[in-house]
Design a protein around this motif. Structure first.
Motif, PDB file in Angstrom:
ATOM      1  N   UNK A 132       1.906   9.341  -5.849  1.00 34.41           N
ATOM      2  CA  UNK A 132       1.725  10.612  -5.210  1.00 34.41           C
ATOM      3  C   UNK A 132       3.044  11.718  -6.434  1.00 34.41           C
ATOM      4  N   UNK A 133       4.201  10.380  -6.737  1.00 35.40           N
ATOM      5  CA  UNK A 133       4.717  10.461  -7.376  1.00 35.40           C
ATOM      6  C   UNK A 133       4.483  10.790  -9.234  1.00 35.40           C
ATOM      7  N   UNK A 134       3.611   9.804  -9.450  1.00 41.35           N
ATOM      8  CA  UNK A 134       2.879  10.083 -11.022  1.00 41.35           C
ATOM      9  C   UNK A 134       2.070  11.096 -11.272  1.00 41.35           C
ATOM     10  N   UNK A 135       1.663  11.416  -9.528  1.00 34.12           N
ATOM     11  CA  UNK A 135       0.981  12.920 -10.061  1.00 34.12           C
ATOM     12  C   UNK A 135       1.647  14.284 -10.072  1.00 34.12           C
ATOM     13  N   UNK A 136       2.870  14.073  -9.682  1.00 31.27           N
ATOM     14  CA  UNK A 136       4.186  15.202  -9.102  1.00 31.27           C
ATOM     15  C   UNK A 136       4.698  15.464 -10.799  1.00 31.27           C
ATOM     16  N   UNK A 137       4.877  14.623 -11.410  1.00 31.92           N
ATOM     17  CA  UNK A 137       5.614  14.315 -12.961  1.00 31.92           C
ATOM     18  C   UNK A 137       4.525  14.917 -13.970  1.00 31.92           C
ATOM     19  N   UNK A 144       0.893  -1.085  -0.397  1.00 30.82           N
ATOM     20  CA  UNK A 144       0.337  -0.307   0.052  1.00 30.82           C
ATOM     21  C   UNK A 144       0.977   1.261  -0.227  1.00 30.82           C
ATOM     22  N   UNK A 145       1.904   1.523   0.961  1.00 33.91           N
ATOM     23  CA  UNK A 145       3.494   2.758   1.069  1.00 33.91           C
ATOM     24  C   UNK A 145       3.747   3.081  -0.547  1.00 33.91           C
ATOM     25  N   UNK A 146       4.141   1.732  -1.084  1.00 33.23           N
ATOM     26  CA  UNK A 146       4.830   1.282  -2.348  1.00 33.23           C
ATOM     27  C   UNK A 146       3.291   1.985  -3.410  1.00 33.23           C
ATOM     28  N   UNK A 147       2.911   1.192  -2.904  1.00 39.55           N
ATOM     29  CA  UNK A 147       1.201   2.104  -4.607  1.00 39.55           C
ATOM     30  C   UNK A 147       1.053   3.911  -4.202  1.00 39.55           C
TER      31      UNK A 147
END
Length: 128
Positions: free
Chosen positions: A115-120, A107-110
């Protein structure tokens, strides 16, 4: 026995045995010989019976010893089975805990990847 005393007295008197006395002694000897043979056969039969009884007494003793040894083996196996069952329960519990920890980690990795995808995506939109 009376015949013998009578014969001994006649033997003492004349130092010669009559044919009748010899025949009587021979028949008496044959009778005693057959009687002793019968007694010897009875003694042999008794010896065989005693050996057979001793053998039959040994078998239950041997059986009791085997049962006692098997009882100890069965108790040891029972204790081993109980210990193994407890170990399997502990192992299942640890596997369940490991699955729960891995689920939390996933769950934390997902969450991190989202979060990183949305940040990008946000940075890409912001740069344009």
């Amino acid at each position: 026995m009376e015949t013998w005393h009578h014969n001994q007295s006649s033997y003492d008197e004349g130092d010669k045995l009559s044919a009748e006395d010899i025949q009587m002694f021979e028949s008496e000897n044959v009778q005693l010989y057959h009687e002793l043979q019968g007694l010897a056969e009875e003694v042999e039969q008794i010896e065989r019976n005693v050996v057979d009884i001793a053998h039959k007494q040994y078998l239950p003793l041997n059986f009791r010893i085997q049962v006692t040894l098997q009882k100890a083996d069965i108790e040891r196996i029972s204790n081993t089975v109980v210990g193994t069952t407890e170990n399997v329960k502990d192992a299942n519990e640890q596997i369940k805990q490991a699955i729960q920890r891995n689920a939390g980690l996933r769950v934390w990795i997902l969450f991190f990847l989202l979060v990183m995808s949305f940040s990008l995506l946000f940075l890409d939109w912001y740069n344009d």
